[in-house]
Write an enzyme that holds these catalytic residues in place. Sequence first.
Site, PDB file in Angstrom:
ATOM      1  N   GLU A   1      -6.732   4.677   7.769  1.00 17.99           N
ATOM      2  CA  GLU A   1      -6.576   6.104   7.453  1.00 17.99           C
ATOM      3  C   GLU A   1      -7.828   6.658   6.773  1.00 17.99           C
ATOM      4  OE1 GLU A   1      -2.805   5.530   5.506  1.00 17.99           O
ATOM      5  OE2 GLU A   1      -1.968   4.968   7.449  1.00 17.99           O
TER       6      GLU A   1
ATOM      7  N   GLU B   1      -5.108  -4.914  10.509  1.00 18.91           N
ATOM      8  CA  GLU B   1      -4.090  -3.884  10.706  1.00 18.91           C
ATOM      9  C   GLU B   1      -4.347  -3.174  12.027  1.00 18.91           C
ATOM     10  OE1 GLU B   1      -2.244  -2.730   6.617  1.00 18.91           O
ATOM     11  OE2 GLU B   1      -3.793  -1.307   7.141  1.00 18.91           O
TER      12      GLU B   1
ATOM     13  N   GLY C   1       2.834   2.352  10.702  1.00 20.79           N
ATOM     14  CA  GLY C   1       3.783   3.460  10.547  1.00 20.79           C
ATOM     15  C   GLY C   1       4.519   3.815  11.824  1.00 20.79           C
TER      16      GLY C   1
ATOM     17  N   GLY D   1       3.026  -1.082   4.195  1.00 22.75           N
ATOM     18  CA  GLY D   1       3.056   0.338   3.873  1.00 22.75           C
ATOM     19  C   GLY D   1       4.476   0.781   3.538  1.00 22.75           C
ATOM     20  N   GLY D   2       5.128   1.448   4.492  1.00 20.74           N
ATOM     21  CA  GLY D   2       6.445   2.054   4.276  1.00 20.74           C
ATOM     22  C   GLY D   2       7.459   1.148   3.584  1.00 20.74           C
TER      23      GLY D   2
ATOM     24  N   HIS E   1      -9.358   1.153   4.855  1.00 20.34           N
ATOM     25  CA  HIS E   1      -8.082   1.323   5.561  1.00 20.34           C
ATOM     26  C   HIS E   1      -8.306   2.243   6.759  1.00 20.34           C
ATOM     27  CE1 HIS E   1      -3.991   2.520   6.474  1.00 20.34           C
ATOM     28  NE2 HIS E   1      -3.615   1.409   5.861  1.00 20.34           N
TER      29      HIS E   1
ATOM     30  N   SER F   1       3.772  -2.101  10.193  1.00 19.09           N
ATOM     31  CA  SER F   1       5.228  -2.162  10.368  1.00 19.09           C
ATOM     32  C   SER F   1       5.826  -3.516   9.976  1.00 19.09           C
ATOM     33  CB  SER F   1       5.605  -1.776  11.804  1.00 19.09           C
ATOM     34  OG  SER F   1       5.206  -0.440  12.067  1.00 19.09           O
TER      35      SER F   1
ATOM     36  N   ASN G   1       0.875  -1.180   0.000  1.00 16.95           N
ATOM     37  CA  ASN G   1       0.000   0.000   0.000  1.00 16.95           C
ATOM     38  C   ASN G   1       0.907   1.222   0.000  1.00 16.95           C
ATOM     39  OD1 ASN G   1      -1.764   2.068   0.461  1.00 16.95           O
ATOM     40  ND2 ASN G   1      -2.385   1.390   2.512  1.00 16.95           N
ATOM     41  N   TRP G   2       1.007   1.858  -1.158  1.00 16.58           N
ATOM     42  CA  TRP G   2       1.952   2.978  -1.291  1.00 16.58           C
ATOM     43  C   TRP G   2       1.429   4.262  -0.656  1.00 16.58           C
ATOM     44  CZ3 TRP G   2       4.277   2.847  -6.953  1.00 16.58           C
ATOM     45  CH2 TRP G   2       4.907   1.613  -7.151  1.00 16.58           C
ATOM     46  N   LYS G   3       0.143   4.281  -0.287  1.00 18.85           N
ATOM     47  CA  LYS G   3      -0.460   5.488   0.303  1.00 18.85           C
ATOM     48  C   LYS G   3      -0.203   6.692  -0.626  1.00 18.85           C
ATOM     49  CE  LYS G   3      -0.136   3.230   4.721  1.00 18.85           C
ATOM     50  NZ  LYS G   3      -0.065   3.296   6.164  1.00 18.85           N
TER      51      LYS G   3
HETATM   52  P1  13P Z   1       3.271   0.442   7.587  1.00 12.42           P
HETATM   53  O1  13P Z   1       3.764  -0.853   6.988  1.00 12.42           O
HETATM   54  O2  13P Z   1       3.998   1.641   7.087  1.00 12.42           O
HETATM   55  O3  13P Z   1       3.180   0.350   9.074  1.00 12.42           O
HETATM   56  O4  13P Z   1       1.754   0.627   7.054  1.00 12.42           O
HETATM   57  C1  13P Z   1       0.866  -0.424   7.171  1.00 12.42           C
HETATM   58  C2  13P Z   1      -0.353  -0.099   6.399  1.00 12.42           C
HETATM   59  O5  13P Z   1      -1.105   0.787   6.750  1.00 12.42           O
HETATM   60  C3  13P Z   1      -0.618  -0.860   5.167  1.00 12.42           C
HETATM   61  O6  13P Z   1      -1.885  -0.628   4.690  1.00 12.42           O
END
Ligand code: 13P
Length: 249
Positions: A97, A167, A173, A233-234, A95, A212, A9-11
């Site tokens: 967010e 999640e 994050g 994510g990251g 998600h 993470s 997930n590149w956000k």
């Molecule tokens: P991180 O891997 O950066 O913690 O993000 C997880 C995430 O929200 C994937 O959708």
Amino acid sequence: MRQKIVAGNWKMHCTVAETEALLKGLLEGKSQNDRATVVVCPPFTSLEAACNLLKGSHIRVGGQDMSEHPKGAFTGEVSAEMLLTLGVSFVILGHSERRQYHAESDNLINRKAKAALSAGLTPIICIGETLTEREAGQTEQVVGTQIDGVLAGFGAVELGKLVLAYEPVWAIGTGRTATPAMAQAVHRFIRERVSGINQDAAAKLPILYGGSVKADNARGLFEQPDIDGGLVGGASLKADEFIGIINAA
Ligand code: 13P
């Protein structure tokens, strides 16, 4: 045996040029693993470039959200058909967010999931508790309510075409990953809850862990019996790191 899925997930990261550079890194590296389906979810503006570059490759493309509506006066929204006709096959829904910053409810996520399924996209539906909820001992209650809401009206047929992602919000994050045992306990709870709808479909349902995930902690998580891969994510923004996670699956 359930097939593993590793989705990035590149956000809100990566212009078109950055998307192409990252995807070339994935295609040139050892990002193919017979045991895992690999998915990347760039922002809307990079989806077309990603679909073009990845056509014929092992990497699938996902959106990060979509509208519950097929078309109409919904400024800023994108429909399931718009994604599908680009060559997108997955879509992340609900998600944390989106829930936090756009007030998305379980009910809305359920309607989006219905729209995604009827268009032929595979929804990756996210659930998970906040730190306050975990510390108050409410994890199962919160996650259970989310499952009931996002899967309302679904039976074995729908369950056979979707993916869940657990999640925990406190792990996103923050660098604070759930331990494999903590994550496994919630994944088992999720599968049992879904068994209440259909036992066979619950046994086949892919449930991804997100929060993470890194190359050096992925293996311990993915070895757990009810963890079927990751929503990353990251660490999905660096080709080497993401390849490390794919190879851990
Ligand atoms: P991180 O891997 O950066 O913690 O993000 C997880 C995430 O929200 C994937 O959708």
